[in-house]
Design a protein around this motif. Sequence first.
Motif, short mmCIF file in Angstrom:
data_model
loop_
_atom_site.label_atom_id
_atom_site.label_comp_id
_atom_site.label_asym_id
_atom_site.label_seq_id
_atom_site.Cartn_x
_atom_site.Cartn_y
_atom_site.Cartn_z
N LEU A 220 68.39 45.25 35.35
CA LEU A 220 67.33 44.38 34.84
C LEU A 220 66.21 44.33 35.87
CD1 LEU A 220 66.12 42.28 32.89
CD2 LEU A 220 67.47 40.53 34.10
N TRP B 37 65.68 44.30 24.58
CA TRP B 37 65.85 44.29 26.04
C TRP B 37 64.52 44.07 26.77
CZ3 TRP B 37 69.63 48.89 27.50
CH2 TRP B 37 70.89 48.61 26.93
N LEU C 152 70.89 37.84 26.89
CA LEU C 152 70.85 39.30 27.03
C LEU C 152 72.22 39.86 27.43
CD1 LEU C 152 69.25 42.03 27.32
CD2 LEU C 152 68.85 41.36 29.71
N PRO D 295 72.47 46.07 29.20
CA PRO D 295 71.95 47.04 30.18
C PRO D 295 72.77 47.04 31.46
CG PRO D 295 70.67 45.02 30.26
CD PRO D 295 71.63 44.85 29.13
N ALA E 18 66.78 47.05 31.23
CA ALA E 18 66.06 45.97 30.54
C ALA E 18 64.95 45.45 31.46
CB ALA E 18 67.02 44.84 30.17
N ILE F 141 62.74 51.42 26.49
CA ILE F 141 63.47 50.15 26.49
C ILE F 141 63.56 49.60 25.07
CG2 ILE F 141 63.50 47.78 27.36
CD1 ILE F 141 62.09 48.78 29.83
#
Length: 345
Positions: free
Chosen positions: A249, A221, A239, A246, A187, A217
């Motif tokens: 990040l 995200w 998130l 994910p 992400a 992506i």
Amino acid sequence: MTESKSKKADIFTVSKAARVSPSTVSRYFNHPELLKPATRKRIDSAVRKTGYIRNRAAQTIHGIRSGTIGVLVPTLDHAIFAEVVQAFSDTVSANGFTILLASHGYDLQREYAILRKFLEHRVDGVILTGLDHDEAVFQLLDSQEIPCVLMWNYSATSRYPSIGADNKQAGRLIAQHVLELGHRRVACMFPPTHGNDRALARREIVLTTLRAAGIEIPKEWMLETVYSISESKQDTKRLFLQKDRPTALICGNDILATGALYGATASGLTVPDDVSIVGIGDFKGSSEIEPALTTVRLPARRIGQEAGDAIVSAIIDPAAGKARSLNCAPEFVERRSSAAVKWSG
């Protein structure tokens, strides 16, 4: 009231107190680099003792330098800009210059208006942040033929001399690190890119580098978050609380990455075991938070010092021509907030 207090001190008062000629006092203000340190110190003491204030308005009418440099930054709210401005200020101060500092809030139209104010105050040079500016800004600088340096970003093809880091290189370094750790579920969180060529360059190269490795992506995200630890914490919580989340990040700067670390903890995740979080900047404190942040160091102090030296040289010795652009290369710094992927989701 005594006579010494009732009458304002003039340049002759200072020269008498410092035991130098009035022309030497004038040189102290306009070309301090030409005087010996001991002489400058003696005149400085006399200026302080007598309370002398010179009339810059009258001097600039006669073409004498104002001794000021206008510095325009996007914001004063971030540690990284404070560090680069402080280094710049220290450098030019050692050469007898003072800065006029203003922020435009990422508003390029407002930047133009502030630049006009700087020029009305007869600044000797101008420092702009970044490479992209309204064409009217460049036209105004061209028409005034005033020394200008673009600070913080570097490009070999910049309109004016640029002294800073290559943000594409910084973005590429952090994206490659995440890929080397084996992450495929990645992400991103970047600040708004309008009026911010730094964020735009980093975001584009991160996405390009990931795509080259076959990673696209998901829209949910791809986060856009303002420069705020609290906002990035909240966005990151949303998130990470998703069922599908994910393993890494990538944040466009360390401010967002710091908030993301707090968001991960608030979501019950462990960094880097559950998720790796990385930033760009290596701001003050990035090495002290827990876990210490993996990032790309942008050499803020060196950029400020080099930009200060460049603009001072252009003002003092215009015959030498424009300053040269300088790439202050970013440096990858691996710490404990990133690790090899441990799960695939």
